[in-house]
Scaffold this motif. Structure first.
Motif, PDB file in Angstrom:
ATOM      1  N   SER A  39      36.894  -3.304 -42.665  1.00  0.00           N
ATOM      2  CA  SER A  39      35.903  -2.045 -43.161  1.00  0.00           C
ATOM      3  C   SER A  39      36.963  -0.477 -42.352  1.00  0.00           C
ATOM      4  CB  SER A  39      35.096  -1.832 -41.111  1.00  0.00           C
ATOM      5  OG  SER A  39      34.553  -0.873 -41.067  1.00  0.00           O
ATOM      6  N   GLN A  40      36.735   0.437 -43.856  1.00  0.00           N
ATOM      7  CA  GLN A  40      36.909   1.371 -43.638  1.00  0.00           C
ATOM      8  C   GLN A  40      36.434   2.904 -42.611  1.00  0.00           C
ATOM      9  OE1 GLN A  40      36.378   2.896 -47.740  1.00  0.00           O
ATOM     10  NE2 GLN A  40      38.315   2.325 -48.498  1.00  0.00           N
ATOM     11  N   SER A  41      34.788   2.516 -42.821  1.00  0.00           N
ATOM     12  CA  SER A  41      34.442   3.317 -41.417  1.00  0.00           C
ATOM     13  C   SER A  41      35.244   3.061 -39.760  1.00  0.00           C
ATOM     14  CB  SER A  41      32.473   2.811 -41.142  1.00  0.00           C
ATOM     15  OG  SER A  41      32.281   2.110 -40.918  1.00  0.00           O
ATOM     16  N   LEU A  42      35.568   1.432 -39.717  1.00  0.00           N
ATOM     17  CA  LEU A  42      36.248   1.627 -38.462  1.00  0.00           C
ATOM     18  C   LEU A  42      37.878   1.651 -38.275  1.00  0.00           C
ATOM     19  CD1 LEU A  42      34.723  -2.680 -37.457  1.00  0.00           C
ATOM     20  CD2 LEU A  42      34.402  -0.331 -36.242  1.00  0.00           C
ATOM     21  N   ALA A  43      37.610   1.978 -39.790  1.00  0.00           N
ATOM     22  CA  ALA A  43      39.346   2.458 -39.523  1.00  0.00           C
ATOM     23  C   ALA A  43      39.230   4.010 -39.774  1.00  0.00           C
ATOM     24  CB  ALA A  43      39.727   1.995 -41.401  1.00  0.00           C
ATOM     25  N   ALA A  44      38.536   4.439 -40.039  1.00  0.00           N
ATOM     26  CA  ALA A  44      38.083   6.009 -40.069  1.00  0.00           C
ATOM     27  C   ALA A  44      38.031   6.785 -38.785  1.00  0.00           C
ATOM     28  CB  ALA A  44      37.525   6.337 -40.845  1.00  0.00           C
ATOM     29  N   GLN A  45      37.699   5.719 -37.588  1.00  0.00           N
ATOM     30  CA  GLN A  45      37.309   5.898 -37.033  1.00  0.00           C
ATOM     31  C   GLN A  45      38.321   5.932 -35.478  1.00  0.00           C
ATOM     32  OE1 GLN A  45      34.146   3.926 -34.633  1.00  0.00           O
ATOM     33  NE2 GLN A  45      32.629   4.447 -36.153  1.00  0.00           N
ATOM     34  N   VAL A  46      39.474   4.559 -36.225  1.00  0.00           N
ATOM     35  CA  VAL A  46      40.687   4.988 -35.089  1.00  0.00           C
ATOM     36  C   VAL A  46      41.623   5.965 -35.301  1.00  0.00           C
ATOM     37  CG1 VAL A  46      42.567   3.296 -34.859  1.00  0.00           C
ATOM     38  CG2 VAL A  46      40.471   2.801 -35.173  1.00  0.00           C
ATOM     39  N   LEU A  47      41.767   6.447 -37.133  1.00  0.00           N
ATOM     40  CA  LEU A  47      42.107   7.421 -37.234  1.00  0.00           C
ATOM     41  C   LEU A  47      41.418   8.662 -36.661  1.00  0.00           C
ATOM     42  CD1 LEU A  47      43.211   6.378 -41.397  1.00  0.00           C
ATOM     43  CD2 LEU A  47      44.294   5.892 -39.085  1.00  0.00           C
ATOM     44  N   GLU A  48      40.342   8.753 -36.485  1.00  0.00           N
ATOM     45  CA  GLU A  48      40.306  10.226 -35.846  1.00  0.00           C
ATOM     46  C   GLU A  48      40.041  10.552 -34.373  1.00  0.00           C
ATOM     47  OE1 GLU A  48      36.710  11.197 -37.988  1.00  0.00           O
ATOM     48  OE2 GLU A  48      37.830  11.030 -40.169  1.00  0.00           O
ATOM     49  N   ARG A  49      39.936   8.855 -34.096  1.00  0.00           N
ATOM     50  CA  ARG A  49      39.565   9.681 -32.903  1.00  0.00           C
ATOM     51  C   ARG A  49      40.711   9.237 -31.329  1.00  0.00           C
ATOM     52  NH1 ARG A  49      33.161   6.750 -32.300  1.00  0.00           N
ATOM     53  NH2 ARG A  49      32.537   8.657 -33.804  1.00  0.00           N
TER      54      ARG A  49
END
Lengths: 241, 307
Positions: free
Chosen positions: B235-245
């Motif tokens: 999931s790219q969206s979950l990965a993006a959340q991890v990277l940003e938050r």
């Protein structure tokens, strides 16, 4: 230049077009003469009249077309086969390359003219007897050779067209036919106009008894030959590949 | 001492108001393979044609072997072998007969040059097969044989692998490499295939719309290429959340196939993996990579790919 000419000679090996053109140039007068021979009776023309009659078909019409065809083929083939690039990067100077082609073409044209002379002499010997042939040989030979050579030099503008047209085949062939047509029609041109146009000057200056301005005719033939040669070399030297 | 075998200075080619090669200055050093890279129509062939005198130069200068090309063509060109565009030969003649013609034109080459050239490229001598029935691979080989016929110091090869199958490409590539490594030939090669240039060239010039955008050694390019962390997740969206938050970075890009590039290489891979797994992002790949030639090409041409 020797290497270039040897290379040009190698290229003509197994070349069907050159073989076809050469065969046609030989078969055509042979067939006309054979018809005259098999008709049985002695022709109604004098020996020179018979030579002129034969020339009107072969030398006025067929040979210039065949010659233009050979020259076009020699130049155009290098463009269609993309060998022009290999030739120029060999490296060969452009002027030499073109002159080499013109020498091969001129050699073919002269060889065919000499073959034609031999065929005509053989036919004349059969039809009119060897005594009549011996009496007229110089006149026949000088007419045929002069005609052949003058036609050759007036066809040099074909080389220019062949260089400009690159991969196309038809523009230079069309020019050949136009030049031949002018040469043929030139027999009926007024004296001055006929002498002014190089292609009509050739029959006028060659056939005895024609109305011609010799200086004008000779000058127009020379200018045509020089112009054709110069423009072909100039265009080829400045052409992007 | 100038060690450039080919040096062009502000080389320009114009057709009317259209400029197809604009102020190109390339430097091909002795014994090296120089790859000229660019899309179709970038000006690679025109540049090579100007060097070989096949196309007139609108402005600028070409220097070969340290000497100006002007007035020295007859001295310099016999030292060059070339293939430009499709190798052109007489279709009704055999390969041997074709090479004999070009050997005869060159005049000053060894007696058995044709035989040796054919042997080098793996084509039979005295074969009865006319050129017109050659396969594309055989035609390219014959083109190379013609180029090496006079044992030139410099080879100019315009897309020599064009139209070859993958095995043929690999063979030609190996052969070109051996010409450089074993025989010390200097080679200028053009291609629109990035991998081809990346595998062959020591130096590279990137042409785009007639302009030379970059000239560099492959070694320098590799150093300059940006490093990044490549991850593949479910999931790219979950990965993006991890990277940003969690990891507080937005220096990343999402790619196709659920993969992502994180340009903040200071991130610890173990921490990153833990964080992604903890949110259920399903990590299948995680590794440090660097930009390849295609990425670099895209970057300097403003995002335009080569194909």
């Amino acid at each position: 230049m020797n290497n270039l000419l040897a290379a040009e000679r190698l290229k003509l090996r197994h070349n069907r077009l050159i073989i076809s053109c050469s065969s046609l140039a030989i078969i055509l007068p042979v067939m006309v003469i054979a018809t005259d021979i098999f008709q049985g009776a002695l022709p109604k023309y004098s020996i020179m009249g018979w030579v002129f009659r034969l020339a009107s078909l072969c030398q006025y019409f067929a040979y210039p077309v065949l010659s233009g065809f050979v020259l076009t083929f020699l130049i155009q083939r290098e463009y269609t086969d993309h060998t022009i690039i290999n030739m120029l990067t060999a490296p060969v100077t452009r002027t030499r390359l073109l002159i080499g082609k013109l020498i091969i073409w001129a050699t073919w044209h002269i060889t065919m003219t000499l073959c034609y002379l031999a065929i005509v002499c053989l036919g004349a010997g059969i039809l009119y007897g060897s005594a009549t042939l011996y009496g007229s040989f110089y006149e026949i030979a000088s007419f045929i050779i002069k005609f052949g050579l003058l036609h050759l030099v007036t066809l040099t503008p074909i080389a220019w067209v062949a260089v400009l047209q690159r991969k196309n085949f038809y523009p230079s062939l069309l020019c050949t036919i136009i030049f031949t047509g002018i040469g043929f029609a030139g027999l009926y041109f007024p004296k001055f106009l006929g002498s002014l146009v190089p292609w009509s000057s050739v029959p006028l200056i060659t056939v005895p008894g024609m109305q011609v301005v010799p200086v004008l005719a000779t000058t127009s033939i020379c200018i045509c030959a020089f112009f054709g040669l110069f423009m072909a070399v100039y265009s080829f030297k400045h052409q992007d590949q | 001492m100038n060690d450039c075998v080919i040096e062009t200075q502000m080389l320009t080619k114009r057709y009317g108001s259209t400029t197809v090669v604009n102020n190109v200055s390339i430097h091909v050093k002795r014994g090296r393979i120089y790859g000229l890279l660019g899309r179709n129509g970038a000006g690679k062939t025109t540049t090579m044609k100007m060097i070989l005198g096949l196309s007139a130069i609108s402005s600028g200068e070409v220097r070969l072997f340290g000497e100006s090309l002007k007035k020295n063509e007859r001295k310099l060109y016999p030292r060059i072998g070339s293939i430009i565009e499709t190798p052109g030969f007489y279709p009704h003649l055999t390969g041997t007969e074709n090479l004999q013609i070009f050997a005869r034109i060159r005049g000053t080459i060894k007696q058995n040059a044709v035989q040796e050239a054919l042997k080098t490229v793996g084509l039979p001598y005295d074969d009865k097969k006319p050129f017109s029935s050659y396969s594309l691979g055989m035609k390219q080989r014959l083109g190379i044989a013609n180029a090496i016929l006079n044992d030139p110091e410099l080879l100019i090869l315009d897309e020599p692998t064009n139209g070859l199958d993958p095995i043929g490409i690999a063979e030609v590539r190996a052969f070109i490499r051996s010409l450089s490594e074993e025989y010390g030939k200097t080679i200028l090669i053009s291609s629109h295939i990035l991998t081809e240039i990346a595998l062959l060239a020591d130096d590279i010039g990137i042409l785009h719309h007639g302009n030379l955008l970059e000239e560099n050694t492959m070694a320098d390019l590799e150093k300059k290429n940006q490093k990044y962390i490549h991850i593949q997740v479910t999931s790219q969206s979950l990965a993006a959340q991890v990277l940003e938050r969690v990891l507080h970075t937005n220096n990343y890009t999402a790619e196709a196939d659920n993969s992502m590039r994180i340009y903040d290489t200071g991130i610890d891979l173990v921490e990153l993996n833990k964080a992604l797994v903890s949110v259920g992002a399903g990590v299948s790949t995680i590794q440090i990579c660097s930009d390849n030639l295609e990425d670099y090409f895209k970057k300097i041409t403003g995002g335009v790919g080569i194909e």
